[in-house]
Design an enzyme around this catalytic site. Sequence first.
Site, PDB file in Angstrom:
ATOM      1  N   GLU A  15      47.611  15.611  28.348  1.00 40.76           N
ATOM      2  CA  GLU A  15      47.129  14.687  29.373  1.00 40.76           C
ATOM      3  C   GLU A  15      48.083  14.642  30.567  1.00 40.76           C
ATOM      4  OE1 GLU A  15      44.321  13.353  29.529  1.00 40.76           O
ATOM      5  OE2 GLU A  15      43.562  13.560  27.484  1.00 40.76           O
ATOM      6  N   CYS A 172      28.475  14.384  40.982  1.00 38.69           N
ATOM      7  CA  CYS A 172      28.781  13.342  41.968  1.00 38.69           C
ATOM      8  C   CYS A 172      30.190  13.576  42.532  1.00 38.69           C
ATOM      9  CB  CYS A 172      28.660  11.968  41.306  1.00 38.69           C
ATOM     10  SG  CYS A 172      28.597  10.583  42.473  1.00 38.69           S
ATOM     11  N   CYS A 179      23.311  15.525  45.211  1.00 40.22           N
ATOM     12  CA  CYS A 179      22.387  14.396  45.101  1.00 40.22           C
ATOM     13  C   CYS A 179      20.936  14.840  44.909  1.00 40.22           C
ATOM     14  CB  CYS A 179      22.516  13.496  46.326  1.00 40.22           C
ATOM     15  SG  CYS A 179      24.143  12.724  46.467  1.00 40.22           S
ATOM     16  N   CYS A 182      20.427  15.317  41.327  1.00 41.87           N
ATOM     17  CA  CYS A 182      20.933  14.228  40.492  1.00 41.87           C
ATOM     18  C   CYS A 182      19.790  13.499  39.789  1.00 41.87           C
ATOM     19  CB  CYS A 182      21.717  13.229  41.344  1.00 41.87           C
ATOM     20  SG  CYS A 182      22.362  11.826  40.398  1.00 41.87           S
ATOM     21  N   CYS A 188      20.361   4.855  41.912  1.00 42.21           N
ATOM     22  CA  CYS A 188      21.685   4.858  42.527  1.00 42.21           C
ATOM     23  C   CYS A 188      21.699   4.030  43.818  1.00 42.21           C
ATOM     24  CB  CYS A 188      22.104   6.298  42.838  1.00 42.21           C
ATOM     25  SG  CYS A 188      23.669   6.430  43.731  1.00 42.21           S
TER      26      CYS A 188
END
Length: 278
Positions: A15, A172, A179, A182, A188
């Site tokens: 990480e 996104c 979009c 999407c 949205c």
Amino acid sequence: MRAADVSDWGSLVFEIMSQQTPISRVQPIWIEWMERWPTPADLATASSADIIVAWANLGYPSRALRLKACATAIVEKHGGEVPLTMKDLTLLPGVGVYTASALLAFRHGIRVPVLDTNVRRVLVRFLDGREFPPHTTPSKAETSRADVLLPENGHDAADVSLSLMEFGALVCTQLSPSCNECTIRTNCAWASAGYPKDEKRPTPQPYAGTDRQARGRIMKALRTAHFEGSEGLTKRRVLDVARIDGGDRYQPTRVYRALIKEGMIVYDEDSKRVTLPR
DNA sequence: CATCCGTGGTA
DNA sequence: TTACCAAGGAT
């Protein structure tokens, strides 16, 4: 790595390496790293120079030193075991709320929101109809509403968080979201508002000619020197590699002093050489 | 809280 | 070729 046969320490290393760094670049280095230093105790006693060289091209080499400090803290304060509370984790060097949350959620199914830059962007668009989050760090309001949105079960919550992260990374996106393709645009808020552009966009960070580039030159030269087994470089040589196009005349000494101060490099009076820290 | 902290692949 | 980008943290 988030696989079952990976230790908590291995996951934490992964990480931290992945902060602001492509996974494809992390993967091979992480594998060698964990073979060489499998536990916090191994890394805590390793040479900083070896650690910085092994960090190689991951970028932001100060993260390598923080990771060593993190290992030391785990050995000294937690008996060599990675602590598994938000409080203890975020007290570790190099571990912030995001990294702690990712470890708790993805490895242990603990129900905590994971707000990386992608998730924050997805939520602010979908819920607020804004293009970007208003601040560089998550507010308490963002965290709590993300919490409300997650399912009760911690493992399910982790799945949702991971999905949101990938959705932000692949669909996104920051500057050119897909979009048109999407599947949730009908709900949205940003789509309903007509995709208004935000006044304050994320401030772009130039690189050419900056101190960061000059520092990168120095660190790369010293990594190479250490890897090749040399005794380091003369200060003159170090200042010379720090001279770059677009930099001011004080830049080489400025970044040299900064690196010394940060403990990223050391100057040995006897040998008159600049090296990576022992 | 905005800024600083690398790197190299890719469009 | 140039510009953009990639799972944040410390200050």
